[in-house]
Scaffold this active site. Structure first.
Site, PDB file in Angstrom:
ATOM      1  CG  HIS A  79      -0.268   4.251   4.571  1.00  0.00           C
ATOM      2  ND1 HIS A  79      -0.804   4.099   6.001  1.00  0.00           N
ATOM      3  CD2 HIS A  79      -0.457   2.932   4.256  1.00  0.00           C
ATOM      4  CE1 HIS A  79      -1.512   2.912   5.968  1.00  0.00           C
ATOM      5  NE2 HIS A  79      -0.151   2.105   5.158  1.00  0.00           N
ATOM      6  CB  CYS A 130      -0.802  -0.126   1.098  1.00  0.00           C
ATOM      7  SG  CYS A 130      -0.534  -0.297   2.971  1.00  0.00           S
TER       8      CYS A 130
END
Lengths: 350, 350, 350, 350
Positions: free
Chosen positions: A244, A151
């Protein structure tokens, strides 16, 4: 549409699995018809097997599907198997299905660095799907295996790609501030991370440079020649649920202009955009100009989480600094798996 | 002890002020005798003027002190005025007191970059106090002014200093993850920062390189020749109450050894340690070896918050990466002000 | 639709104001044409005056509207003035506009307990709008004033109303766990409430019983006869962004059945539902059966936040315990103001 | 001191276990000599087996102790076995040790409601230790078993006890806001509870009334006659690390005075205080007068966490409302186990 692509989903009850269930429930031509989960859930209805955490209800057409196993028998009548399996379970299960002839598109880490397996972040390296032309032969598999990146690598690679032709990168220093959902729903106890920062994520600092360099590689003679960027990542966990963030310092020798960088990012558009694929964001990169952005609570929703937000673009001497933020569950996982499948269809790999 | 140093404290009701009140209440030879706060609080007892947030009770000898003004009259009978004033108020107030003859040791930002004013982080540059020998003459002040650095510069400079003689620094890339208390008790609303990261702190990225380079400078001909490190900071705010963390990448050309770096940090010891000053930590730097440290919830308490914890020391080619964490209220503010005063006494500047 | 209701909005840049701007931007027949905010913002474009926090962008038709004052001149050409003013400013501003002939529908606390002013939580007491027939005469006003309740009273009153005919209430013990947004965007510093509970909310424990008893009152001879429920509230603030929860213990003498209670709540439906008003939730109360619900992160989204979720219904002797949760910004504020206006139109009060 | 009590500790690596290790390390006459933990840790040094989370270092004399099993052999040379075992493991292990002759003082839930087993919250019911005189005979055990209550019952019972002779209780309505540590270090994922409230804690609402009524019971003919208070608890989990709060509404028929209540609570003092036992708080109850107290971030530290803070005392008609807060790991667990052992020694049960 007459010819829907029928898919099954491995790991359907996890966080990424749920996100895929939700995204597929509204998909124009991909139809989720089988859901698989861990052995003790087999036979239960999806709605009874899952601890559903998405804000909206479980899609009606999925709620009553029975959980199936990961065995070939349970997937033989679907066109493609999607996988949101945990890394530690994925290798055996996926390999078995591929050997028995299934096309598997997977988020899990095993085989990501295999030279015969394309590691796809759609806007970055859709051309790498060409590896599929040689994969069966090279591997002696009857099916096909396609991987999506970690990710964080998925999100960080986005603002680096459009700069390839603009600046020559000497080194990249990255600090990530990653959300807790990246470790899974139960990955981190409240007692461990609330009001805290944990400045280390197991395995992550190893994957990021390798995966980015593979994705930024060029196809040469039916192989991928990896890029060779010197990337120094430090990964930290912060008490944020989703999103993130990466603080990126790119060192170069070139003269370049902040405005050009901004323009290159804003105008970034690739095959998924040109073909107007259903899950493709109109703008893969959203450039924010307010000094205090991007922020996880505000900047994850662009194009349903498929865009990466980039802010604080600054040139300081020969250093370009920017901050990237993306939805680790969508842009970093569920969304790019689905977009990869759309690409495969578009390019005739199904 | 017969000859206690009598001090007053400006900004005594803020978070840093409270920390100083607490630290001074147990001090062997510095005695807090006057507390000052904003005009509307003047005349009230300290305990009625303060919204006390430290876990222990207000020290008994302070609780009933009446709040005084910042005017000279109210400070004429103390030896030293300590200041935890907000930056925007400090310039006028402190300057006035210094011109009227007071010795002021202050945390506030004005005058930090003034060439005649020492900017002291005790273990880093206690020698710079020598500027005081020329300050009165150069400035035509009757008192003295000593400054402490910005809290982040105070913490980040600690692990850089002991490496001076070990590696030649070409550039430093820093990402900070800073606690909310750095903005003051009411500095950030819960709605703004909970579950979020704000990747920008006003003014901070400008101060850090300048202040570190001044502190690392050398005294030459009664002036400080600033160091010239190329420092690229990105400062972010994370939902943590106390503790500023810095991810530091130091680029060098040298061959060096991680073990040597670790040793240099662990053995760092300077005049405050050698003289065994009351507020000096036995070890200014604590090196942690567990991969997931330092963490704000676990690593702020060494030597009452006066040490900086350093972890994740790693060499990657010509790059040294380490992570530093310090208590922004103690090591970054209240504690170094008090330690600076101890140094001044030790070195005969009182 | 030809005849849109044109409205202006006081306090348009606050959190509740923003919520109204968003809700009105999609409204079928209410059109927001003027936005007002504090004096220093007058003349600026809305998009420049607001610190927008809603996840979607500012509605296009509002973004460029200039901020106007609260003076009559600036509102003379709208049909209705909506108010999301802070309580301390509302009294004078709203009264002046009403005296000058405007219809004002307001969330602010002044006049809520005035016997001539209807205090409307639409599903609870839409009949009370009848007071408007006598208000002008009694007050000698040329306009009209309608109030909405305190956000907590709005939510807590919902599950109490449908039980009126089922059980005779002797006393109600309520503990609330209220979100930080109830204090406004900057109402609570992170340092004060993160990881904490503050077991007191100023003024709240006084308002709740009074407002609920007024809303549950009956119209008799053109006056409202307040209900007389003995309500003992304790209000606490918890580190949650949105969503006020109430743990409600209702003491009765009656025999009753949990199932009947559940049925009465689930089937609760009033004029807003029957008339299918645009902002009315199809089900004003959502009964949840999982033991661990309702939860703020999961149960605020029913009908866009206009429903109250109720769970943990339990009978223990003569005590009925249930837990209610509602969106304090929507069900508790912006949404009921808009729904009240829809009711006023439906019932001919415009 | 010559005659130290030698103890071993079951469950020594959990959160409550660590708290006991820390408290015992400074104890004047109880000496921890053996630490036990789960089978896979046996033989490791304590410091290697534990994930230590207390802010200070592991006590030196414990750090190198080898982990032992829960078998009798490993505990035969200690005077007393303390137990911080998880509830699900405790029954068999503790029973076996008691049958083999050990004295076990335990925090775990099994046997708490056994009529032959004293359930001790020291200040509340130290007299109940008298049951030990008959326990061996009644049970045919060679050792002794003493239990401590559930952490919430331990805290909530404290302010109820001193009111026994002041008001006659008709019913008590309690809502708890409990910290995450009550579920153990890994008991709740960050994703589940951050920014959320979970209005249900498994098993808790059943234990609270039963345990409080046993503790408030009277010894009659060598048995405990349970009290018969009608207690209606609702238990909720809030995103707080440590500190269980209870909002308590006590219904009575009596005339009483808030001041008397306050006085009775402030002056509460029992055998542990009178005998000046090492772990006994000087004041078991701290009455706070500020309206916004007690708060978990401020009010857990009185007497090292052994006091319960009580605030917001209010009379409303025949209802007394107050809010109690205690440290669930100390007052609710580790601390009362140690204080119970001190009592046993004082009263001659060792």
């Amino acid at each position: 549409m007459v010819d829907k692509i029928k898919v099954s989903l491995l790991g359907s009850t996890g966080m990424v699995g749920q996100k895929m269930v939700k995204m597929l429930s509204k998909h124009p031509y991909i139809e989720l018809v089988k859901v698989s989960a861990s052995p003790q859930k087999i036979g239960k209805k999806y709605k009874d097997a899952v601890k559903w955490i998405e804000p909206e209800d479980i899609p009606e057409n999925i709620a009553d599907l029975p959980i199936v196993s990961t065995e070939y028998e349970d997937h033989k009548d679907v066109d493609v198997v999607l996988s949101a399996l945990p890394n530690e379970l994925a290798e055996d299960v996926e390999l078995k299905l591929v050997k028995q002839g299934k096309i598997v598109v997977s988020n899990a880490s095993p085989f990501r660095m295999d030279p015969d397996v394309p590691l796809i972040n759609p806007e970055i390296n859709w051309e790498h799907l060409e590896l599929l032309k040689y994969q069966k032969l090279n591997k002696n598999w009857s099916g096909l295996l396609v991987k999506n990146p970690n990710c964080t690598a998925a999100i960080l690679s986005m603002p680096i790609k459009p700069l390839e032709n603009l600046i020559k990168v000497k080194a990249i220093y990255i600090t990530t501030l990653q959300a807790v959902s990246g470790a899974g729903y139960s990955g981190l106890p409240f007692m461990a991370i609330e009001g805290n920062v944990i400045p280390w994520i197991k395995g992550e600092e190893d994957k990021i440079p390798k995966e980015i360099n593979k994705m930024l590689g060029k196809l040469e003679n039916s192989k991928i020649k990896h890029a060779n960027l010197e990337i120094h990542p430090t990964t930290t966990r912060v008490p944020v649920k989703v999103g993130h963030m990466g603080v990126i310092n790119i060192v170069t020798d070139d003269n370049f202009d902040e405005k050009e960088v901004q323009k290159a990012l804003e105008e970034f558009s690739e095959l998924p955009q040109k073909k107007n694929l259903p899950t493709a964001p109109k703008k893969p990169i959203i450039v924010l100009k307010d000094e205090d952005r991007p922020q996880p609570v505000r900047d994850l929703q662009y194009y349903n989480g498929m865009s990466v937000a980039v802010g604080r673009i600054r040139r300081e001497g020969n250093v370009l600094r920017l901050i990237a933020l993306g939805d680790n569950l969508v842009r970093g996982a569920a969304g790019i798996t689905i977009l990869t499948l759309e690409l495969m269809k578009e390019l005739g790999y199904l």
